[in-house]
Design a protein around this motif. Structure first.
Motif, PDB file in Angstrom:
ATOM      1  N   VAL A 243       0.840  -1.204   0.000  1.00 28.69           N
ATOM      2  CA  VAL A 243       0.000   0.000   0.000  1.00 28.69           C
ATOM      3  C   VAL A 243       0.876   1.255   0.000  1.00 28.69           C
ATOM      4  CG1 VAL A 243      -1.650   1.344   1.362  1.00 28.69           C
ATOM      5  CG2 VAL A 243      -1.954  -1.135   1.120  1.00 28.69           C
ATOM      6  N   GLN A 244       1.911   1.239   0.826  1.00 25.01           N
ATOM      7  CA  GLN A 244       2.775   2.416   0.898  1.00 25.01           C
ATOM      8  C   GLN A 244       3.493   2.653  -0.429  1.00 25.01           C
ATOM      9  OE1 GLN A 244       5.642   3.594   4.246  1.00 25.01           O
ATOM     10  NE2 GLN A 244       6.998   2.658   2.748  1.00 25.01           N
ATOM     11  N   ALA A 249       4.197   6.012  -5.146  1.00 28.17           N
ATOM     12  CA  ALA A 249       4.401   6.089  -6.594  1.00 28.17           C
ATOM     13  C   ALA A 249       3.380   7.022  -7.239  1.00 28.17           C
ATOM     14  CB  ALA A 249       4.324   4.696  -7.200  1.00 28.17           C
ATOM     15  N   SER A 250       2.112   6.921  -6.817  1.00 28.33           N
ATOM     16  CA  SER A 250       1.067   7.774  -7.388  1.00 28.33           C
ATOM     17  C   SER A 250       1.289   9.242  -7.015  1.00 28.33           C
ATOM     18  CB  SER A 250      -0.310   7.316  -6.891  1.00 28.33           C
ATOM     19  OG  SER A 250      -0.582   6.000  -7.319  1.00 28.33           O
ATOM     20  N   LEU A 257       4.560  15.658 -12.418  1.00 29.13           N
ATOM     21  CA  LEU A 257       3.820  16.355 -13.464  1.00 29.13           C
ATOM     22  C   LEU A 257       3.729  17.845 -13.163  1.00 29.13           C
ATOM     23  CD1 LEU A 257       0.895  13.820 -14.092  1.00 29.13           C
ATOM     24  CD2 LEU A 257       2.701  14.446 -15.734  1.00 29.13           C
ATOM     25  N   ARG A 258       3.446  18.154 -11.914  1.00 33.51           N
ATOM     26  CA  ARG A 258       3.332  19.572 -11.534  1.00 33.51           C
ATOM     27  C   ARG A 258       4.688  20.273 -11.608  1.00 33.51           C
ATOM     28  NH1 ARG A 258       0.060  23.650 -12.079  1.00 33.51           N
ATOM     29  NH2 ARG A 258       0.135  25.151 -10.371  1.00 33.51           N
ATOM     30  N   PHE A 259       5.748  19.568 -11.183  1.00 35.33           N
ATOM     31  CA  PHE A 259       7.089  20.159 -11.249  1.00 35.33           C
ATOM     32  C   PHE A 259       7.478  20.441 -12.698  1.00 35.33           C
ATOM     33  CE2 PHE A 259      11.678  19.970 -11.740  1.00 35.33           C
ATOM     34  CZ  PHE A 259      12.111  20.856 -10.755  1.00 35.33           C
ATOM     35  N   ILE A 271       8.885  15.781  -3.363  1.00 37.79           N
ATOM     36  CA  ILE A 271       9.228  14.496  -3.973  1.00 37.79           C
ATOM     37  C   ILE A 271      10.355  13.837  -3.195  1.00 37.79           C
ATOM     38  CG2 ILE A 271      10.205  13.401  -6.025  1.00 37.79           C
ATOM     39  CD1 ILE A 271       8.800  15.606  -7.690  1.00 37.79           C
ATOM     40  N   ASN A 272      11.385  14.616  -2.906  1.00 41.07           N
ATOM     41  CA  ASN A 272      12.537  14.078  -2.175  1.00 41.07           C
ATOM     42  C   ASN A 272      12.143  13.618  -0.777  1.00 41.07           C
ATOM     43  OD1 ASN A 272      15.657  13.879  -1.896  1.00 41.07           O
ATOM     44  ND2 ASN A 272      15.042  15.104  -0.139  1.00 41.07           N
TER      45      ASN A 272
END
Length: 474
Positions: A243-244, A249-250, A257-259, A271-272
């Motif tokens: 689950v984690q 990943a999602s 995408l936003r970056f 992200i990091n």
């Protein structure tokens, strides 16, 4: 017009404005937009901690900063002043106090002689207080600077100046500049780790290890001395590895995408952070398990597994740099002796002297001292004049002592002197800005060139000051 239509029109206007500023040759407009877009305009990636080459080959690859917050008394520890002992109880010379401003006491307070004995140690023959018997064993491996000076005489501004190069909040810390300039050698742990012990946290707060206007990925990550180093690192009940992994990943795909669309460095930080937290779930338990160390090593530091202490933090600092962490800072806020000078100094040195000396020995025997820069010191010194009856000293910026080891520092060196009362630095004066310039030089940087553009101008750790102290270099 529907709200949806209005939003679409606004988006078209925004794109049109960006296109106009970038493509229509309006000069200053294009430059301004480039600055506003920041890293995205300069081809930034979502890996802000990638390794980067400094300006010249470095002597030091990593730093351990033992920050003795509260300001240790140089007059009881490193700077023996027989004349001060001789004049104990007398008023200081009037000419010495011209233009001097103390934090709390009347500057015209009586002089207080040193409270502890000094003796010479090592081949270098440096004088050390009887409170530092363990440091005396490694004195030939360290350099002591007795001529430090600063501009601040209260704790928060002084700690900020020592850690960020400015007395105001909002500037990046030394650790943040180092990680910004060099990147990280590890992907399993943060590049900049902070511990805190003593009576409380530092007066300068988290700004002492903050990133200021640098992206927040470069700020220090505070660790606890036992258990999970970071709160909530372990998964809650009902969340297994699958689950984690799928959740992370999602989330990371959406962040990426936003970056890619806007280039905001704070998205790269998120992200990091998510990726680092996942990796730390396996790396942190092994790091924090001091039971893996030999009995001899634990005894050398005075460390006790499972019992948070400055000694444990020193041992963890060695384990962290061994694993590729770039910058480790240990804050020990316990040195503000306006009163109870004798009793508190005995306790503080009992808590810190052995582990500090053990850290030097341990790094040296593992071959790490050569390229690990170790720094010991506080934000300023203490007055030669008395406070608190006959058992305390006030804040004092004009002269204080720090010591350094490894990473290109000249071992066995004693640099600079204060006057016969320990009041002013009178020989080889080293201002905080000079110290920062020297430490950055050891890390491979020209301090005038390690900059970050913010609010229209380049900023640096040393502001517009600082000279490299060549005498400190091996």
């Amino acid at each position: 017009m529907s709200p949806l239509d209005f939003s679409a029109q606004s988006h078209r206007q925004l794109v049109a404005r960006r296109w106009f500023l970038q493509q229509c040759g309006v000069g200053l407009g294009s430059l301004a937009l480039t600055d506003l877009l920041g890293p995205a305009a300069h081809g930034a990636t979502s890996d802000p901690l990638g390794l980067r080459a400094p300006h010249h080959p470095p002597k030091a690859k990593r730093v351990i900063f033992l920050f003795m917050a509260g300001a240790p008394s140089h007059l009881e520890l490193f700077d023996n002043k027989p004349k001060l002992a001789e004049l104990d109880g007398q008023l200081p010379p009037a000419e010495l106090l011209q233009g001097y401003r103390a934090a709390f006491i009347n500057p015209n307070s009586r002089l207080l002689g040193p409270k502890f004995k000094f003796a010479r140690h090592g081949e270098c023959g440096v004088e050390l207080s009887e409170l530092l018997p363990h440091l005396a064993e490694v004195v030939d491996d360290i350099a002591i600077v007795k001529s430090m000076a600063t501009d601040a005489f209260n704790h928060a501004p002084g700690q900020l100046l020592m850690n960020t190069g400015a007395q105001q909040f909002g500037r990046p810390s030394f650790g943040a500049w180092a990680t910004y300039g060099l990147g990280s050698e590890t992907r399993e742990l943060p590049s900049f780790v902070v511990f805190s012990s003593g009576k409380k946290g530092p007066s300068g707060g988290s700004s002492c290890w903050g990133s200021g206007f640098l992206p927040t990925v470069y700020q220090g990550v505070t660790f606890r001395g036992s258990g999970d180093p970071v709160l909530y690192l372990s998964n809650p009940p009902g969340v297994d590895d699958t689950v984690q992994r799928e959740s992370l990943a999602s989330i990371n795909r959406l962040n990426q995408l936003r970056f890619d669309a806007v280039g905001d460095p704070e998205i790269a930080t998120r992200i990091n952070s998510f990726e680092m937290a996942g990796r730390m779930q396996s790396s942190a338990p092994e790091l924090m398990d001091l039971g893996q160390e030999t009995k001899q090593t634990l005894e050398m530091y005075g460390a006790e597994p499972g019992k948070p202490s400055f000694a444990n933090n020193c041992l963890l600092a060695r384990r962290l740099v061994e694993r590729g962490v770039r910058f480790v800072q240990l804050f020990h806020e316990a040195w503000d002796q306006h009163g109870n000078l004798v009793g508190d100094l005995k306790k503080n040195c009992a808590d810190t002297d052995r582990p500090c000396a053990a850290l030097i020995k341990d790094l040296k025997q593992r071959g790490l001292l050569e390229d690990t820069l170790v720094i010991w010191g506080g934000e300023f010194g203490r007055t030669p004049m008395v406070q608190g009856g006959n058992d305390g000293r006030d804040h004092h910026p004009n002269a204080f002592s720090m010591w350094f080891a490894g990473g290109g520092i000249k071992p066995g060196l004693t640099l600079g002197n204060s006057d016969e009362l320990g009041f002013n630095a009178v020989e080889d004066r080293v201002h905080v800005h000079d110290l920062h310039a020297t430490l950055l030089h050891l890390l491979g940087f020209d301090h005038t060139q390690l900059t970050y553009k913010f609010q229209g101008r380049p900023f640096r750790l040393t502001d517009v000051h600082g000279e490299v102290v060549g005498k400190m270099l091996a």
